[in-house]
Motif scaffolding. Structure first.
Motif, short mmCIF file in Angstrom:
data_model
loop_
_atom_site.label_atom_id
_atom_site.label_comp_id
_atom_site.label_asym_id
_atom_site.label_seq_id
_atom_site.Cartn_x
_atom_site.Cartn_y
_atom_site.Cartn_z
N ARG A 53 0.84 -1.21 0.00
CA ARG A 53 0.00 0.00 0.00
C ARG A 53 0.87 1.25 0.00
O ARG A 53 1.85 1.32 0.75
N THR A 112 -5.45 14.26 11.47
CA THR A 112 -6.75 13.66 11.79
C THR A 112 -6.63 12.14 11.73
O THR A 112 -5.73 11.60 11.08
N ALA A 114 -9.13 8.51 11.25
CA ALA A 114 -10.43 7.92 10.90
C ALA A 114 -10.68 6.72 11.79
O ALA A 114 -9.80 5.86 11.93
N PRO A 137 -6.88 -1.68 7.30
CA PRO A 137 -7.36 -1.45 5.93
C PRO A 137 -7.95 -2.73 5.39
O PRO A 137 -7.91 -3.77 6.05
N ARG A 190 -16.30 9.19 1.42
CA ARG A 190 -16.41 7.96 0.63
C ARG A 190 -17.81 7.40 0.84
O ARG A 190 -18.24 7.24 1.98
N ASN A 221 -8.92 15.88 0.68
CA ASN A 221 -9.87 15.41 1.69
C ASN A 221 -9.57 14.02 2.20
O ASN A 221 -9.58 13.76 3.38
N SER A 222 -9.36 13.10 1.31
CA SER A 222 -9.19 11.71 1.69
C SER A 222 -8.20 11.08 0.73
O SER A 222 -8.55 10.67 -0.37
N GLY A 224 -6.79 8.38 0.22
CA GLY A 224 -6.97 7.05 -0.36
C GLY A 224 -7.71 7.08 -1.68
O GLY A 224 -7.52 6.22 -2.53
P1 AMP Z 1 -9.32 1.21 3.33
O1 AMP Z 1 -9.03 0.97 4.77
O2 AMP Z 1 -8.40 0.49 2.40
O3 AMP Z 1 -10.77 0.98 3.07
O4 AMP Z 1 -9.08 2.78 3.10
C1 AMP Z 1 -9.29 3.71 4.12
C2 AMP Z 1 -9.96 4.95 3.57
O5 AMP Z 1 -10.14 5.90 4.65
C3 AMP Z 1 -9.14 5.65 2.51
O6 AMP Z 1 -10.00 6.14 1.51
C4 AMP Z 1 -8.50 6.79 3.29
O7 AMP Z 1 -8.13 7.89 2.49
C5 AMP Z 1 -9.59 7.15 4.29
N1 AMP Z 1 -9.01 7.80 5.47
C6 AMP Z 1 -8.26 7.23 6.42
N2 AMP Z 1 -7.87 8.15 7.34
C7 AMP Z 1 -8.40 9.33 6.96
C8 AMP Z 1 -8.37 10.67 7.48
N3 AMP Z 1 -7.70 10.95 8.59
N4 AMP Z 1 -9.04 11.63 6.80
C9 AMP Z 1 -9.74 11.32 5.69
N5 AMP Z 1 -9.80 10.08 5.13
C10 AMP Z 1 -9.14 9.10 5.75
#
Ligand code: AMP
Ligand code: MG
Length: 319
Positions: A53, A112, A114, A137, A190, A221-222, A224
């Protein structure tokens, strides 16, 4: 590395492995997750390595209870609190300003974090046994369709991680909805199973998912969302109403029989948009195993979970 296979009566073992710095894949209600201790830089680096990743793509932290969240965050806004109370445990991830306890490797250097409390009983039991925040993930090689069965995890990560929990196939089959309610206007980053229609009842000013794949600006914003995702090796073409040409070598997945599907070598007609979402990634993997070159995917209406399904279909079809 030899991967251990764990069954329902050994969930405490999975929790212990996580608490001791191991990498463990386990089922959640969305997709299978690949977990590690969210406080440990070393354990988290192993997740990025096992998945291949990109290190600028932050991870979601999973916990078993509200109490576990407070040490991980600096603040909980009123809107975030309403979302926590309404939708947790469940398939929604919320963004918070992070405390020092969360590894910077988890958040890819962002300030930040998540977080999600999953509702799946196996995930819940493992997190309770582990007693630590677990960054997890999706349990697939980066870029590939997310794993919705333990066999898909095995295919991607056997010999690369400590353990795989052999649970049932996941119910939802798409990743969690991600919402950032840290600012003045909560925003869907998302789309997922928890839809805008449900969210707007709790947060009337919530900004819907922008609905198009904007690889340049997604980073704001995000992060990923900037990366390639969900792609099988087969070429994915989205169709509406009819298929182009004669397609004896192609597979089809959708809700309705369309003109041209008769010539496909396999057709999977789903009962509902939920059923389509739950079966999509496994269908992609089966197509790759069969050496299929083209997959036709029927488009769906963009309301409810259809927004999330169309997002994944568009990303899968990007060349
Ligand atoms: P996955 O765990 O592979 O489903 O991906 C995690 C998703 O959460 C990705 O789209 C990341 O960009 C998003 N993500 C994780 N941490 C943050 C954050 N602090 N702010 C915004 N998006 C986040
Ligand atoms: Mg993923």
């Amino acid at each position: 590395m030899k991967t251990v296979y764990i069954h329902e009566n050994q969930l405490a073992t999975a929790g212990e492995l996580l608490a001791n710095g191991g990498l463990v894949a386990f089922p959640t209600e969305t997709v299978y997750g690949l977990g590690a201790d969210a406080r440990s830089d070393e354990a988290i680096r192993c997740i990025f390595e096992a998945k291949g990743r990109p290190t600028d793509n932050p991870l979601i932290v999973h916990v078993a209870s509200f109490e576990q969240i407070y040490p991980l965050v600096l603040d909980v806004t009123a809107a975030t609190k309403r979302l926590m109370v309404r939708f947790w445990p469940g398939p929604i991830t919320l963004v918070f300003p992070k405390s020092k306890l969360v590894s910077n490797v988890v958040t890819a250097g962002m300030d930040t974090v998540a977080i999600r409390i999953p509702s799946h009983p196996w995930a819940h039991a493992i997190l309770k046994h582990a007693q630590i925040p677990v960054a997890a993930p999706s349990a697939n090689r980066s870029g590939s369709p997310s794993a919705t069965t333990w066999q898909a995890v095995q295919q991607d990560l056997d010999q690369r991680i400590d353990a795989i929990v052999c649970g049932p196939p996941t119910d939802i089959g798409l990743e969690s909805t991600v919402v950032d309610a840290t600012g003045e206007h909560p925003r869907i980053l998302r789309p997922g199973k928890i839809t805008w229609e449900e969210l707007v009842k709790v947060c009337p000013s919530i900004i819907p998912y922008s609905g198009h794949v904007d690889l340049e600006n997604a980073v704001l914003n995000s992060p990923g969302l900037r990366h390639r995702h969900y792609q099988p090796r087969a070429h994915v073409t989205l169709v509406h109403g009819h298929l182009p040409g004669v397609n004896q070598e192609a597979w089809f997945i959708g809700l309705n029989k369309s003109s041209g599907t008769d010539s496909c070598s396999r057709c999977l007609y789903c009962d509902s948009v939920e059923d389509y979402s739950a079966r999509l990634f496994d269908f992609f993997r089966q197509a790759d195993d069969a050496g299929v070159r083209t997959i036709f995917c029927e488009e769906v209406n963009e309301s409810g979970i259809g927004v999330a399904l169309m997002d994944r279909l568009r990303r899968a079809s990007q060349s």
